[in-house]
Each structure stands twice: as structure tokens, then as C-alpha cells.
Design a protein around this motif. Structure first.
Motif, short mmCIF file in Angstrom:
data_model
loop_
_atom_site.label_atom_id
_atom_site.label_comp_id
_atom_site.label_asym_id
_atom_site.label_seq_id
_atom_site.Cartn_x
_atom_site.Cartn_y
_atom_site.Cartn_z
N ASP A 33 80.59 38.45 58.53
CA ASP A 33 79.95 39.47 59.37
C ASP A 33 78.48 39.08 59.55
O ASP A 33 77.72 39.03 58.58
CB ASP A 33 80.00 40.85 58.70
N VAL A 34 78.11 38.81 60.78
CA VAL A 34 76.78 38.26 61.05
C VAL A 34 76.00 39.14 62.01
O VAL A 34 76.56 39.61 63.01
CB VAL A 34 76.91 36.84 61.69
N ALA A 35 74.73 39.37 61.71
CA ALA A 35 73.84 40.01 62.68
C ALA A 35 72.74 39.03 63.04
O ALA A 35 72.05 38.53 62.16
CB ALA A 35 73.23 41.27 62.08
N VAL A 36 72.61 38.75 64.33
CA VAL A 36 71.50 37.93 64.80
C VAL A 36 70.50 38.87 65.45
O VAL A 36 70.87 39.65 66.33
CB VAL A 36 71.97 36.86 65.83
N ILE A 37 69.26 38.83 64.99
CA ILE A 37 68.27 39.76 65.52
C ILE A 37 67.25 38.97 66.34
O ILE A 37 66.56 38.09 65.82
CB ILE A 37 67.57 40.53 64.39
N GLU A 38 67.21 39.28 67.63
CA GLU A 38 66.38 38.52 68.59
C GLU A 38 65.35 39.48 69.20
O GLU A 38 65.71 40.52 69.73
CB GLU A 38 67.30 37.94 69.67
N ARG A 39 64.08 39.11 69.11
CA ARG A 39 63.05 40.03 69.60
C ARG A 39 62.87 40.00 71.12
O ARG A 39 62.26 40.88 71.70
CB ARG A 39 61.73 39.78 68.89
N ASN A 127 83.48 38.07 64.92
CA ASN A 127 84.45 39.12 64.61
C ASN A 127 83.88 40.48 65.06
O ASN A 127 82.75 40.54 65.58
CB ASN A 127 84.82 39.12 63.11
N GLU A 128 84.67 41.57 64.83
CA GLU A 128 84.25 42.86 65.38
C GLU A 128 83.05 43.45 64.65
O GLU A 128 82.44 44.41 65.13
CB GLU A 128 85.44 43.85 65.40
N ASN A 129 82.69 42.89 63.50
CA ASN A 129 81.53 43.41 62.76
C ASN A 129 80.28 42.55 62.93
O ASN A 129 79.32 42.67 62.17
CB ASN A 129 81.86 43.51 61.26
N SER A 130 80.30 41.67 63.92
CA SER A 130 79.14 40.79 64.13
C SER A 130 78.51 41.05 65.48
O SER A 130 79.22 41.35 66.46
CB SER A 130 79.58 39.32 64.04
N PHE A 131 77.19 40.96 65.54
CA PHE A 131 76.48 41.29 66.77
C PHE A 131 75.24 40.43 66.96
O PHE A 131 74.64 39.98 65.99
CB PHE A 131 75.99 42.76 66.74
N VAL A 132 74.85 40.27 68.24
CA VAL A 132 73.50 39.79 68.54
C VAL A 132 72.72 41.02 68.99
O VAL A 132 73.08 41.66 69.97
CB VAL A 132 73.49 38.72 69.65
N PHE A 133 71.69 41.38 68.22
CA PHE A 133 70.84 42.51 68.60
C PHE A 133 69.63 41.97 69.35
O PHE A 133 68.68 41.49 68.73
CB PHE A 133 70.36 43.26 67.34
N SER A 134 69.66 42.05 70.67
CA SER A 134 68.50 41.59 71.44
C SER A 134 67.53 42.75 71.62
O SER A 134 67.94 43.91 71.68
CB SER A 134 68.95 41.08 72.81
#
Lengths: 439, 104
Positions: A33-39, A127-134
Motif C-alpha cells: 500500500d503506497v501513498a505518493v505525495i506530490e506538491r 492496488n486499491e489502497n494506493s494513491f498519488v496525492f497531487s
């Protein structure tokens, strides 16, 4: 997501550039489960480099990526040129062998297009628990004792993870806040400015002697940047040129010059201005490049956190000018390390030091080590980029000038003059040292 | 493109013109603060005034205070490194705000 719900992931990646997305890609492939946080508003919108992407690592992750990625041109010609005020001496290396897959793993790209594509490609295997938060800025890390357990974002507040991979780039505020890195000194960092200049593809192909998707990468030294430690460049995109300069911040400081003024002067150089005719500047941009090198690398690993890419200072300052490839390699290795840490259920610095072992065994550290003295040498020997090209050009002008003097006499005069010239002996001496640290 | 157009010299753009080519998502709040206690005692002779690629820093007219046009910031971070007195507090703009490269 409700307010009371705690956002918890296996891994948080700060920054959706090449190093961060490579880490995310590897972890996503392993089902984490991965979160990528992009400013930025979207991945790539804050990102910039000169223009060449090296892709040995990317091609392993996504074979034949060039068939779908928004690459501009495959580079079949690399040129290195010394400029004085009125003269250019250049070496061009052009080969048809680089004109078939994998295209020598050298492509010109525009980062906001390429990085966006790479982020979307990575999201497609999430997967369904991973997101890119832009559009989320990370403002700090969260620590429990010595261990990093998450990050604070400006929109969603705290987000937690077993491991944080810091891929925030050259201006590394979070790595500094986390205590892994000190603020770099002005001689450790380079600033680049660039213009993207639109031109029809037919004009580019005609002017630079290529056709189809073939591209050219040219690096300029000497008066191109007023003799500072750094260089200028022109890279051919599909329908534009990337034209820029990059120099050490300490040099801009000492000379009290503005990077944009150096770029403008470069664009007006007689050897350059004809390459830019008819163009229209469609974007101006600036960015830093970390060139502190092997001897000043930050602490790469602590409990629950790893530094990758520009944040870690993985830039090869030699003539290869490799950054993206090292960034992607470090991202992959950090991702692989996180996968092992998850299997072990242990994210301590000791387990994460596998990342450092992997780096040490790879071209990343081997190349950084090999070229560890390049930047220092150039700072301590400014004559290498400044006086010598001018002396060399003066000699060449003398040699090639057509006159009524018999050629044999010219040759004798030029070579005889060189042998007697103390400066020439010093130059050979210095160039030999330069060869050792740069080639 | 007509041949005449392809032969025209590249138009010289002022820095202001260049900054017009850049897309920004404008934030109301500045992400850059100057420490007005340290700034007047600057040991770098206000390198911020010359080094910034977007000329974000300018001396205010009739005053020795430095004015920040944070809206023009290209977010390279050079000022933060060049100001070795740490008088510049540079933080990332709020998420989604600030410079938004379309080429990059």
C-alpha cells in the motif's frame, strides 16, 4: 475518508519525480500500500532538468517504454563545444548504432509530460489502497522517538507509514527537517535556467542534421557561461529546443550575476544565435542541481526513512551529466529494500541499510566515487574551463588562418611557439589532471 | 513556417516577458519570509538581489528593506542556499500552488 480515520500506508513517497515513482513502482508491484505525495498540481509540474533522460533502469521496469511514453527524440549525436567570445571548437560524436532499440537509452524529454506519464503508468499497477496525492505539500515528518512514522501534509494533516521514502528533490527541506541532511553550501549546488524554444520539427531536423525522431544533445563550456564552473546546453525536442545554462551558485554569488543574464548572453553568441532563429520562447524555468558529490553525501538511511535521487545528491558531475538514471536506480533500490523490510516486518535503520549496500554495489556509488573530485577540481582550477580553451582557440586560429605564409612555416611557428610556451606545458599538466578526475 | 520566419532572429525577451510564459497557480500567502533582524546585517552583500532567476528580491524604493515578489518564484531554492546568513525562510508553497511547468 472520515476525519477520525487514520491514513496509514506501508510506504509514503514524498515527491512524484523519477526516483519517487521508481520506488513506488517497485513497491506497488510487490503489492504494498503506497501513498505518493506530490506538491504540484500534477506530477511533473514542479520538475525540471536540462533535457536528457537516461533510461537503462526505466527500460527494465517498463520494457520498450518508448513505444508509449511521451519521449521527444532519441539522441544519436552528442556534441561537446568550447566557446570563446567569437569562436567555437567542437567535438561531435554521432552514430547510427544509437538509432535502433534501445536507442542507447538516451532520450530528450520534457519533464512535465514525461513525469506525468510515468506517474499514471505507476498508478495503473496500484492496488486499491494506493494513491498519488497531487496538490499536497509535506511540511514535516512525524517521529516516534527516533523513528520516522509518517508525514504531516498541509491538506490532509498527518499520514502514517512504516517507511517514508524522501524523493523531494534538490531543495530538500524535509530531509533537513528529518535531521538526515544539513543545508548545502553555495559551492555544493548548481542553479540552472532554461528556455523551451518552439520551432517546427522540419526546421529542427534540417538545422541539426537529423530526421524522424532522431535528436541531438550539445553541451557548451568556457565563454558559454562566462568561464564559470558549469556549462550551457541545447537539446532537441520534437517541436522545440531546450536551451539553458547551469553554474555553481558560488560562482553566481562571486560574480554577482543573474543566471538569466548569462542565458541571454549565451543565446546571442554567434555560434548559437543561428541555431535559434525563428524560434519562440514558450517557457522559462529554473531549478537547482545537487553537485556535492560522494564526499558530502547525506545520511541516506535512518529508522523508517530513506533518501533517494536529488535529495540524496545522486548526480554524476562528469561529462556524462547523469542524474535521472541515478535517481531511478536509487528509487528502485529503495523500493526493493522497503519490500524486504515489509517481509521482515522491520523498518529499522539496520534493515534499511540494505539500501546502502545495494547502492554501494551498483554504478550509482561506483560512479559517484570515481568522479568525486571533478567538481572540486574545476573550482580549484578555473583555468581549465576558462583560459585554456581561449589559448587553444588562439592557436587553432593561427594554424588555420589563410595567408601567403608557406604552410610549413605556419606549422613550425605554431608548434614551436607552443613548445616554448610555459603556459602550454602547464596546460598539458592540468589537462592530464583533468582527464584523471573527469574521464 | 515560411523561410522568412525561420530566418528571423530569436526575439529578445525581458525577464518580465519570460515570466509571462510561466503558468502559476497564485497563492495569497507568501511562502518566503525574510528575517528582518538578520537581513540588515547581511554578510553576502544581499546576493539575493542579483542571484534569483526570477528577480523575486528587490530593494524597496526609498528604504533598505528587501521586497519579495513571491508570486514570480520559480521554486528553484537558489536564494535559500545563496543566503548563507539564513535570513530567508523559504518553505514550499501550499499544495497545488505556485509554479506549474507545462514543459519542464
Amino acid at each position: 475518508m472520515g476525519d477520525e480515520e487514520i491514513l496509514k500506508f506501508d510506504a509514503i513517497v514524498i515527491g512524484a519525480g523519477p526516483s519517487g515513482m521508481c520506488a513506488a513502482y517497485v513497491m506497488a508491484k510487490a503489492g504494498m500500500d503506497v501513498a505518493v505525495i506530490e506538491r504540484g498540481e500534477y506530477p511533473g509540474s514542479k520538475n525540471l532538468f536540462g533535457g536528457i533522460l537516461f533510461t537503462t533502469i526505466l527500460n527494465k521496469l517498463i520494457p520498450n517504454f518508448w513505444e508509449k511514453a511521451p519521449v521527444e527524440r532519441n539522441v544519436i549525436s552528442r556534441k561537446f563545444a568550447y566557446l570563446t567570445d567569437d569562436t567555437q571548437v567542437a567535438l561531435e560524436f554521432k552514430t547510427e548504432r544509437y538509432n535502433k532499440p534501445p536507442y542507447n537509452n538516451t532520450f530528450t524529454v520534457l519533464r512535465s509530460k514525461f513525469d506525468r506519464w510515468f506517474a499514471e503508468e505507476t498508478e495503473s499497477i496500484f492496488n486499491e489502497n494506493s494513491f498519488v496525492f497531487s496538490g499536497f505539500t509535506v511540511v514535516d515528518v512525524i517521529k516516534e522517538g527516533h523513528k520516522v512514522v509518517g508525514v504531516v501534509t498541509d491538506k490532509e494533516g498527518p499520514m502514517y507509514a512504516d517507511v517514508v521514502i524522501c524523493a523531494e528533490g534538490a531543495n530538500s527541506l524535509i530531509a533537513e527537517k528529518a535531521g538526515l541532511k544539513k543545508k548545502p553550501e553555495p559551492h555544493d549546488m548548481v542553479t540552472g535556467v532554461k528556455e523551451v524554444i518552439a520551432l517546427p520539427s522540419a526546421v529542427i531536423e534540417d538545422r541539426f542534421g537529423v530526421s524522424g525522431n532522431e535528436g541531438v544533445a550539445i553541451e557548451y563550456f568556457g565563454k558559454a557561461v562566462d568561464g564559470m564552473v558549469g556549462g550551457a546546453f541545447i537539446y532537441t525536442n520534437k517541436e522545440s529546443l531546450s536551451v539553458g545554462i547551469s553554474c555553481s551558485i558560488i560562482d553566481f554569488t562571486k560574480k554577482r550575476v543573474n543566471p538569466n543574464d548569462i542565458l541571454d548572453k549565451f543565446k546571442e553568441h554567434p555560434a548559437i544565435k543561428n541555431l535559434l532563429r525563428g524560434g519562440e520562447t514558450i517557457e522559462y524555468a529554473a531549478h537547482m542541481i545537487p553537485e556535492f558529490g560522494y564526499d558530502k553525501l547525506p545520511q541516506l538511511v535512518a529508522d523508517g526513512i530513506m533518501l533517494v535521487g536529488d535529495t540524496a545528491g545522486f548526480v554524476n558531475t562528469s561529462h556524462y551529466h547523469e542524474g535521472s538514471n541515478l535517481a531511478m536506480a536509487s528509487g528502485v533500490m529503495a523500493g526493493e529494500t522497503a519490500v524486504v523490510a515489509k517481509q521482515k516486518g522491520d523498518y529499522s535503520a539496520e534493515t534499511l541499510s540494505l539500501y546502502v549496500d545495494k547502492l554501494n554495489d551498483s554504478f550509482v556509488m561506483k560512479d559517484l566515487k570515481k568522479f568525486r573530485k571533478t567538481a572540486k577540481f574545476l573550482h580549484e582550477n578555473p583555468q581549465v574551463l576558462n583560459d585554456y580553451p581561449t589559448q587553444m582557440v588562439d592557436t587553432l586560429v593561427e594554424y588555420f588562418t589563410i595567408s601567403e605564409k608557406p604552410k610549413e612555416e605556419i606549422r613550425k611557428d605554431v608548434i614551436g611557439g607552443l613548445i616554448k610556451d610555459v603556459r602550454f606545458i602547464r596546460m598539458l599538466w592540468d589537462m592530464n589532471k583533468a582527464r584523471k578526475v573527469m574521464l | 513556417m515560411k523561410i522568412e520566419d525561420a530566418l528571423k532572429e530569436l526575439k529578445k525577451l525581458s525577464l518580465e516577458d519570460k515570466l509571462f510564459t510561466v503558468k502559476y497557480n497564485l497563492s495569497k500567502d507568501s511562502h518566503i519570509e525574510i528575517n528582518h533582524e538578520i537581513c540588515p546585517k547581511c554578510s553576502t552583500e544581499r546576493v539575493c538581489l542579483t542571484i534569483c532567476p526570477a528577480k523575486v528580491y528587490e530593494e524597496e524604493e526609498g528604504s533598505d528593506k528587501v521586497h519579495i515578489s513571491f508570486e514570480n518564484c520559480l521554486e528553484c531554492g537558489t536564494c535559500r542556499i545563496a543566503c548563507t546568513d539564513n535570513a530567508i525562510d523559504w518553505q514550499c508553497p501550499q499544495g497545488g500552488m505556485g509554479v506549474c511547468y507545462r514543459c519542464g
